[in-house]
Enzyme design. Structure first.
Site, PDB file in Angstrom:
ATOM      1  N   GLY A 110     -17.651 -34.624 -24.418  1.00  0.00           N
ATOM      2  CA  GLY A 110     -16.674 -34.565 -25.504  1.00  0.00           C
ATOM      3  C   GLY A 110     -16.916 -35.579 -26.601  1.00  0.00           C
ATOM      4  O   GLY A 110     -16.326 -35.494 -27.674  1.00  0.00           O
ATOM      5  N   GLY A 111     -17.753 -36.577 -26.330  1.00  0.00           N
ATOM      6  CA  GLY A 111     -18.085 -37.563 -27.351  1.00  0.00           C
ATOM      7  C   GLY A 111     -17.079 -38.679 -27.507  1.00  0.00           C
ATOM      8  O   GLY A 111     -17.076 -39.383 -28.520  1.00  0.00           O
ATOM      9  N   HIS A 112     -16.215 -38.896 -26.486  1.00  0.00           N
ATOM     10  CA  HIS A 112     -15.157 -39.893 -26.617  1.00  0.00           C
ATOM     11  C   HIS A 112     -15.519 -41.269 -26.065  1.00  0.00           C
ATOM     12  O   HIS A 112     -14.652 -42.141 -26.006  1.00  0.00           O
ATOM     13  CB  HIS A 112     -13.887 -39.398 -25.915  1.00  0.00           C
ATOM     14  CG  HIS A 112     -13.121 -38.380 -26.695  1.00  0.00           C
ATOM     15  ND1 HIS A 112     -13.519 -37.058 -26.759  1.00  0.00           N
ATOM     16  CD2 HIS A 112     -12.009 -38.475 -27.456  1.00  0.00           C
ATOM     17  CE1 HIS A 112     -12.656 -36.392 -27.512  1.00  0.00           C
ATOM     18  NE2 HIS A 112     -11.743 -37.220 -27.951  1.00  0.00           N
ATOM     19  N   SER A 118     -22.497 -42.386 -24.611  1.00  0.00           N
ATOM     20  CA  SER A 118     -22.870 -40.986 -24.414  1.00  0.00           C
ATOM     21  C   SER A 118     -23.734 -40.441 -25.545  1.00  0.00           C
ATOM     22  O   SER A 118     -24.229 -39.314 -25.457  1.00  0.00           O
ATOM     23  CB  SER A 118     -21.620 -40.116 -24.264  1.00  0.00           C
ATOM     24  OG  SER A 118     -20.854 -40.116 -25.468  1.00  0.00           O
ATOM     25  N   TYR A 469     -10.629 -49.462 -17.084  1.00  0.00           N
ATOM     26  CA  TYR A 469     -10.825 -48.023 -16.868  1.00  0.00           C
ATOM     27  C   TYR A 469     -12.177 -47.623 -17.442  1.00  0.00           C
ATOM     28  O   TYR A 469     -12.437 -47.806 -18.638  1.00  0.00           O
ATOM     29  CB  TYR A 469      -9.699 -47.267 -17.551  1.00  0.00           C
ATOM     30  CG  TYR A 469      -9.736 -45.758 -17.396  1.00  0.00           C
ATOM     31  CD1 TYR A 469     -10.097 -45.158 -16.195  1.00  0.00           C
ATOM     32  CD2 TYR A 469      -9.368 -44.936 -18.454  1.00  0.00           C
ATOM     33  CE1 TYR A 469     -10.122 -43.786 -16.054  1.00  0.00           C
ATOM     34  CE2 TYR A 469      -9.365 -43.554 -18.323  1.00  0.00           C
ATOM     35  CZ  TYR A 469      -9.750 -42.979 -17.124  1.00  0.00           C
ATOM     36  OH  TYR A 469      -9.761 -41.609 -16.988  1.00  0.00           O
ATOM     37  N   TYR A 472     -12.611 -45.830 -20.639  1.00  0.00           N
ATOM     38  CA  TYR A 472     -12.443 -46.625 -21.853  1.00  0.00           C
ATOM     39  C   TYR A 472     -13.531 -47.707 -21.837  1.00  0.00           C
ATOM     40  O   TYR A 472     -13.261 -48.890 -21.737  1.00  0.00           O
ATOM     41  CB  TYR A 472     -11.050 -47.247 -21.910  1.00  0.00           C
ATOM     42  CG  TYR A 472      -9.928 -46.242 -22.001  1.00  0.00           C
ATOM     43  CD1 TYR A 472     -10.105 -45.021 -22.652  1.00  0.00           C
ATOM     44  CD2 TYR A 472      -8.681 -46.490 -21.440  1.00  0.00           C
ATOM     45  CE1 TYR A 472      -9.084 -44.094 -22.738  1.00  0.00           C
ATOM     46  CE2 TYR A 472      -7.645 -45.575 -21.534  1.00  0.00           C
ATOM     47  CZ  TYR A 472      -7.853 -44.367 -22.179  1.00  0.00           C
ATOM     48  OH  TYR A 472      -6.835 -43.454 -22.262  1.00  0.00           O
TER      49      TYR A 472
END
Length: 529
Positions: A110-112, A118, A469, A472
């Site tokens: 997703g590219g987040h 990524s 996390y 993140y």
């Protein structure tokens, strides 16, 4: 026909060679592309899945999943080649050719990724974009679904809702997040207190390993299967799809979204929230959000307005929620609701693959924490005062309550360890509006100061490291060596924050499935040597 195909392949290779000629890494990249063209076979397929910088479609493909403009600047190292496979065999070829020619790979769903792992590398690399692996197959009878890693959450939610509005996949709250990245790190959301994480629902998967073999749960074995559900999945292979359990959910919700200022006792309410939100009935989730000058409390409840107001009076009367604050919605509408959009826009919003709010926070740095004990009022006031240094819209922080089902799942069930004893997750975002080095550094420094303040109230010892996390991602916690071997001891510096006691098992799995460390990046799990 075979001669025509060979001529087209040669022409394609010549164009790529010209494109890469000025690059110091041209030789290994050219050899990599030559390997691809020789092994993919079909010239049409080659032109549809391989993109190099001189290709007119290259910028569009590169930026199609950009969620943070920090990684879209002229200074950002871009991939020498982008591959957008539409068949798993093309990924197998890419892995074999990359290993043969010593080229690194980045995998984008997703590219987040908060720090760009990524899609960015300081070394020559190609980008494997999984956009085309986005199929979603729902089996209502068995209450399961196969989901391609390139699907975004909004597509999953809408597809499941259309199949049966009483079934749900417990994922996150941002509809443009890719399923591959979400499950790779665990995947929390507004209903984790009732159902657990997205990764807790996974019952099978299809993966391509470092030897380019396609494996399912049975053939990969339970250790490998354990690692890809919340353990930094790109460290171990290319996940193609997940089979997940779907859970029962009420088709209709009640929601509220109320803001409180300093004069309306926002600090005292935030303090009280820490005691009640993780202990409320599991059908009710209330998040707390900081912004400059106000605090916002957002709730989603599987039930009606009357019952919700009764629970609020019992657990959190100080918030003063009224019937007028509440709205009854479908569960699929909660994603539009939380962003303040008209519920009529739900299909358009959840099915969109581009972040509609990118222009509001185009450049940002994010960090995370897991909190066990309540932050005292003096600490909340210190955080509040720090927010006052920022302009409205430049910074935010969200607290998501845990407890409930999260307390019941063992720490070692999957690699995600933040279970019993964790009251809530914190994510803070510092954003800036333009490509300006001074603005960027000022915002990053502010984020680090906020992290320092929160850290005053969170234990951080070798036996109980401060939690973070992995979805993140935060390079401030530490990174692997850019060149050469990274020791397990060095990687544990950042890995313990994400995985705590599960880190060592992840290293053992990595050593077993990828001993040569083909799948490596700044915070990939290293093998033993």
């Amino acid at each position: 026909m075979q001669q025509k195909t060979s001529i087209l392949q040669l022409a394609f290779l010549v164009l790529i060679s010209i494109s890469l000629a000025a690059s110091s890494s041209a030789q290994p990249v050219n050899k990599f592309v030559q390997c691809l063209t020789q092994n993919l076979g079909n010239s049409t397929a080659i032109s549809q899945v391989i993109f190099v910088p001189n290709n007119p479609s290259y910028p569009l493909v590169l930026n199609s999943r950009t969620q943070n403009l920090r990684f879209q600047t002229p200074e950002t190292p871009h991939p020498q080649v982008i591959i957008t496979p539409n068949h798993e065999s093309q990924i197998q070829v890419a892995i074999r050719c990359a290993k043969k020619n010593g080229l690194q790979m980045r995998i984008r769903s997703g590219g987040h990724d908060f720090d760009g792992a990524s899609s960015v590398s300081q070394d020559p690399f190609f980008l494997l974009d999984m956009t085309n692996f986005r199929s979603i197959s729902v089996d209502v009878k068995s209450r399961t679904a196969w989901i391609g890693v390139g699907a975004v959450l909004g597509e999953v939610y809408y597809t499941v809702y259309q199949a049966n509005n009483s079934l749900y996949f417990p994922g996150g709250s941002a509809p443009t997040v890719g399923v591959g990245g979400l499950v790779s790190g665990g995947g929390y959301g507004p209903f984790s207190r009732k159902y657990g994480l997205a990764a807790d629902q996974v019952i099978d998967a299809r993966v391509i390993d470092a030897n380019a073999r396609i494996l399912d749960r049975k053939s990969m074995g339970e250790d490998f299967f354990w690692a890809i559900r919340g353990g930094n999945g790109a460290s171990f292979g290319v996940v193609l799809s997940y089979k997940v359990n779907l859970v029962e959910i009420s088709p209709n919700f009640t929601a509220f979204n109320v803001s409180r200022t300093l004069e309306q006792n926002a600090i005292q309410l935030l303090h009280k929230w820490q005691f009640v939100a993780p202990r409320m009935p599991r059908d009710l989730s209330i998040s707390a959000q900081f912004a400059t000058g106000s605090a916002r409390f957002m709730a989603f409840f599987q039930g009606n307005v009357t019952t919700l107001l009764s629970l609020m009076e019992q657990y959190f009367p100080e918030l003063g929620v009224t019937k007028e604050d509440c709205q009854e919605i479908r569960w699929v509408d909660n994603y539009a609701y939380q962003y303040g959009l008209s519920l009529e826009l739900t299909p358009e919003f959840v099915l969109g693959r581009v972040n509609p709010f990118l222009e509001l926070a185009p450049y940002f740095k994010g960090r995370s924490d897991f909190v066990q004990e309540p932050i005292p009022e003096i600490g909340i006031r210190e955080i509040w005062n720090l927010f006052s240094q920022r302009n409205p819209g430049e910074s935010s922080m969200e607290w998501t309550p845990f407890g409930g089902k999260m307390d019941e799942i063992p720490v070692s069930n999957i690699p995600f360890p933040h279970r019993a004893g964790t009251s809530f997750l914190v994510v803070n975002i510092a954003s800036w509006s333009s490509r300006n080095a001074t603005l960027a550094q000022r915002s990053i420094n502010w984020s680090r100061e906020l992290y320092r303040i929160i850290g005053k109230y969170i234990p951080n010892t070798p036996s109980n490291p401060r939690g973070a996390y992995v979805n993140y991602r935060d390079f401030d916690l530490g990174t692997n060596n850019r060149k050469g071997y990274t020791s397990v001891k060095q990687a544990r510096v950042w890995g313990a924050h994400y995985f705590k006691s599960n880190f060592d098992r992840l290293v053992k799995v990595k050593t077993m499935v990828d001993p040569q460390n083909f799948f490596n990046f700044e915070q990939s799990i290293p093998p033993y040597r």
